[in-house]
Design a protein around this motif. Structure first.
Motif, PDB file in Angstrom:
ATOM      1  N   MET A 197     -13.311  13.199  21.184  1.00 25.29           N
ATOM      2  CA  MET A 197     -14.196  13.229  20.038  1.00 25.29           C
ATOM      3  C   MET A 197     -14.482  11.788  19.612  1.00 25.29           C
ATOM      4  N   LYS A 198     -15.703  11.370  19.692  1.00 24.96           N
ATOM      5  CA  LYS A 198     -16.098  10.007  19.361  1.00 24.96           C
ATOM      6  C   LYS A 198     -16.157   9.825  17.841  1.00 24.96           C
ATOM      7  N   ILE A 199     -15.744   8.686  17.394  1.00 24.98           N
ATOM      8  CA  ILE A 199     -15.753   8.391  15.964  1.00 24.98           C
ATOM      9  C   ILE A 199     -17.142   7.909  15.563  1.00 24.98           C
ATOM     10  N   ALA A 200     -17.645   8.390  14.467  1.00 21.93           N
ATOM     11  CA  ALA A 200     -18.928   7.937  13.941  1.00 21.93           C
ATOM     12  C   ALA A 200     -18.656   7.109  12.691  1.00 21.93           C
ATOM     13  N   ILE A 201     -18.952   5.843  12.759  1.00 25.06           N
ATOM     14  CA  ILE A 201     -18.750   4.944  11.629  1.00 25.06           C
ATOM     15  C   ILE A 201     -19.978   5.075  10.730  1.00 25.06           C
ATOM     16  N   LYS A 202     -19.797   5.468   9.502  1.00 22.59           N
ATOM     17  CA  LYS A 202     -20.932   5.738   8.621  1.00 22.59           C
ATOM     18  C   LYS A 202     -21.242   4.576   7.703  1.00 22.59           C
ATOM     19  N   ASP A 203     -22.526   4.283   7.621  1.00 21.23           N
ATOM     20  CA  ASP A 203     -23.023   3.337   6.635  1.00 21.23           C
ATOM     21  C   ASP A 203     -23.383   4.156   5.388  1.00 21.23           C
ATOM     22  N   ALA A 204     -23.397   3.548   4.229  1.00 15.17           N
ATOM     23  CA  ALA A 204     -23.618   4.271   2.973  1.00 15.17           C
ATOM     24  C   ALA A 204     -24.965   4.982   2.938  1.00 15.17           C
ATOM     25  N   ASN A 205     -26.003   4.391   3.536  1.00 18.21           N
ATOM     26  CA  ASN A 205     -27.319   5.027   3.425  1.00 18.21           C
ATOM     27  C   ASN A 205     -27.382   6.375   4.139  1.00 18.21           C
ATOM     28  N   ILE A 206     -26.626   6.544   5.199  1.00 21.50           N
ATOM     29  CA  ILE A 206     -26.570   7.842   5.879  1.00 21.50           C
ATOM     30  C   ILE A 206     -25.949   8.876   4.935  1.00 21.50           C
ATOM     31  N   PHE A 207     -24.884   8.478   4.264  1.00 22.56           N
ATOM     32  CA  PHE A 207     -24.248   9.365   3.289  1.00 22.56           C
ATOM     33  C   PHE A 207     -25.256   9.763   2.207  1.00 22.56           C
ATOM     34  N   PHE A 208     -26.015   8.792   1.693  1.00 23.93           N
ATOM     35  CA  PHE A 208     -26.984   9.075   0.632  1.00 23.93           C
ATOM     36  C   PHE A 208     -28.089  10.007   1.122  1.00 23.93           C
ATOM     37  N   ASP A 209     -28.582   9.788   2.344  1.00 27.87           N
ATOM     38  CA  ASP A 209     -29.618  10.663   2.895  1.00 27.87           C
ATOM     39  C   ASP A 209     -29.097  12.091   3.065  1.00 27.87           C
ATOM     40  N   LEU A 210     -27.896  12.230   3.594  1.00 25.01           N
ATOM     41  CA  LEU A 210     -27.322  13.566   3.779  1.00 25.01           C
ATOM     42  C   LEU A 210     -27.050  14.239   2.440  1.00 25.01           C
ATOM     43  N   LEU A 211     -26.641  13.470   1.466  1.00 28.56           N
ATOM     44  CA  LEU A 211     -26.423  14.001   0.119  1.00 28.56           C
ATOM     45  C   LEU A 211     -27.750  14.450  -0.481  1.00 28.56           C
ATOM     46  N   GLU A 212     -28.780  13.648  -0.292  1.00 33.09           N
ATOM     47  CA  GLU A 212     -30.124  13.978  -0.794  1.00 33.09           C
ATOM     48  C   GLU A 212     -30.615  15.299  -0.200  1.00 33.09           C
ATOM     49  N   MET A 213     -30.328  15.525   1.071  1.00 35.09           N
ATOM     50  CA  MET A 213     -30.755  16.756   1.744  1.00 35.09           C
ATOM     51  C   MET A 213     -29.783  17.910   1.523  1.00 35.09           C
ATOM     52  N   ASP A 214     -28.679  17.644   0.840  1.00 31.47           N
ATOM     53  CA  ASP A 214     -27.630  18.639   0.618  1.00 31.47           C
ATOM     54  C   ASP A 214     -27.093  19.171   1.957  1.00 31.47           C
ATOM     55  N   LEU A 215     -26.836  18.229   2.882  1.00 34.14           N
ATOM     56  CA  LEU A 215     -26.330  18.585   4.213  1.00 34.14           C
ATOM     57  C   LEU A 215     -25.048  17.837   4.580  1.00 34.14           C
ATOM     58  N   ILE A 216     -24.388  17.231   3.616  1.00 30.32           N
ATOM     59  CA  ILE A 216     -23.203  16.439   3.935  1.00 30.32           C
ATOM     60  C   ILE A 216     -22.087  17.311   4.509  1.00 30.32           C
ATOM     61  N   ASP A 217     -21.862  18.476   3.941  1.00 31.72           N
ATOM     62  CA  ASP A 217     -20.797  19.347   4.448  1.00 31.72           C
ATOM     63  C   ASP A 217     -21.105  19.824   5.867  1.00 31.72           C
ATOM     64  N   GLU A 218     -22.367  20.174   6.105  1.00 26.65           N
ATOM     65  CA  GLU A 218     -22.768  20.608   7.443  1.00 26.65           C
ATOM     66  C   GLU A 218     -22.603  19.467   8.445  1.00 26.65           C
ATOM     67  N   PHE A 219     -23.018  18.285   8.042  1.00 29.84           N
ATOM     68  CA  PHE A 219     -22.896  17.126   8.921  1.00 29.84           C
ATOM     69  C   PHE A 219     -21.442  16.860   9.287  1.00 29.84           C
ATOM     70  N   LEU A 220     -20.567  16.948   8.307  1.00 30.62           N
ATOM     71  CA  LEU A 220     -19.154  16.645   8.552  1.00 30.62           C
ATOM     72  C   LEU A 220     -18.454  17.722   9.372  1.00 30.62           C
ATOM     73  N   SER A 221     -19.133  18.829   9.601  1.00 37.90           N
ATOM     74  CA  SER A 221     -18.559  19.853  10.475  1.00 37.90           C
ATOM     75  C   SER A 221     -18.932  19.623  11.941  1.00 37.90           C
ATOM     76  N   LEU A 222     -19.728  18.571  12.208  1.00 39.46           N
ATOM     77  CA  LEU A 222     -20.030  18.212  13.594  1.00 39.46           C
ATOM     78  C   LEU A 222     -18.738  17.868  14.334  1.00 39.46           C
ATOM     79  N   ASN A 223     -18.801  17.950  15.627  1.00 33.75           N
ATOM     80  CA  ASN A 223     -17.632  17.724  16.465  1.00 33.75           C
ATOM     81  C   ASN A 223     -17.386  16.230  16.689  1.00 33.75           C
ATOM     82  N   TYR A 224     -17.146  15.516  15.604  1.00 33.59           N
ATOM     83  CA  TYR A 224     -16.862  14.081  15.634  1.00 33.59           C
ATOM     84  C   TYR A 224     -15.782  13.780  14.607  1.00 33.59           C
ATOM     85  N   SER A 225     -15.140  12.646  14.773  1.00 33.02           N
ATOM     86  CA  SER A 225     -14.262  12.101  13.745  1.00 33.02           C
ATOM     87  C   SER A 225     -15.083  11.081  12.977  1.00 33.02           C
ATOM     88  N   PHE A 226     -14.962  11.069  11.665  1.00 32.60           N
ATOM     89  CA  PHE A 226     -15.768  10.174  10.843  1.00 32.60           C
ATOM     90  C   PHE A 226     -14.893   9.146  10.153  1.00 32.60           C
TER      91      PHE A 226
END
Length: 164
Positions: free
Chosen positions: A1-30
């Motif tokens: 499982m590849k690690i995805a290093i997140k920048d803050a703007n990705i978090f903000f975009d996912l939060l804006e779309m209300d998809l942060i929980d779905e995103f974090l269920s992807l098969n990656y370590s964050f």
């Protein structure tokens, strides 16, 4: 499982779309840095970020003094890189991980040192690919994000909207 290093703007975009929980269920370590964590200012975003870090969905890595010094040297890669930007590039190098960012200077710097990088459109693609959200939801969420994020690549957004 590849690690995805997140920048803050990705978090903000996912939060804006209300998809942060779905995103974090992807098969990656964050993973992200404590510098990126410090960029999160709004109470809503802080509360959500705290919740997901407490659940262990995103790990926060604090850089040692030596690591901060090495990360700071990355400012030479591209004008305008902040310390949080340098910290996620450094972590991506350290962990041989991919970098998720919507900032062009971060992506260009990552490319210059051979780091795999992606943005929020890739995140939507991955959520569809891993059957976490249907194409219809991705289309609606992207249209919603396009209203608030004018930095998105319009031609790539259009391609996805047509494909979905």
């Amino acid at each position: 499982m590849k690690i995805a290093i997140k920048d803050a703007n990705i978090f903000f975009d996912l939060l804006e779309m209300d998809l942060i929980d779905e995103f974090l269920s992807l098969n990656y370590s964050f993973l992200t840095s404590n510098f990126v964590q410090s960029e999160i200012k709004s109470e809503k975003a802080k509360s959500k970020f705290q919740s997901i870090t407490q659940k262990g969905l995103i790990k926060i890595e604090s850089l040692s003094f030596e690591e901060m010094t090495e990360a700071y040297k990355l400012k030479e890669l591209k004008a305008g890189l902040s310390m949080p930007d340098c910290s996620v590039i450094y972590l991506a190098q350290k962990h041989d991980a991919m970098l998720l960012s919507g900032d062009k200077p971060v992506r260009l710097a990552a490319k210059s040192v051979g780091i795999e990088y992606h943005g929020v459109l890739w995140a939507l693609d991955e959520m569809i690919e891993q059957s976490i959200i249907p194409k219809k939801t991705a289309k609606i969420k992207l249209q919603q994000l396009m209203l608030t994020n004018d930095r998105l690549p319009k031609s790539e957004c259009k391609k996805r909207l047509e494909r979905w």
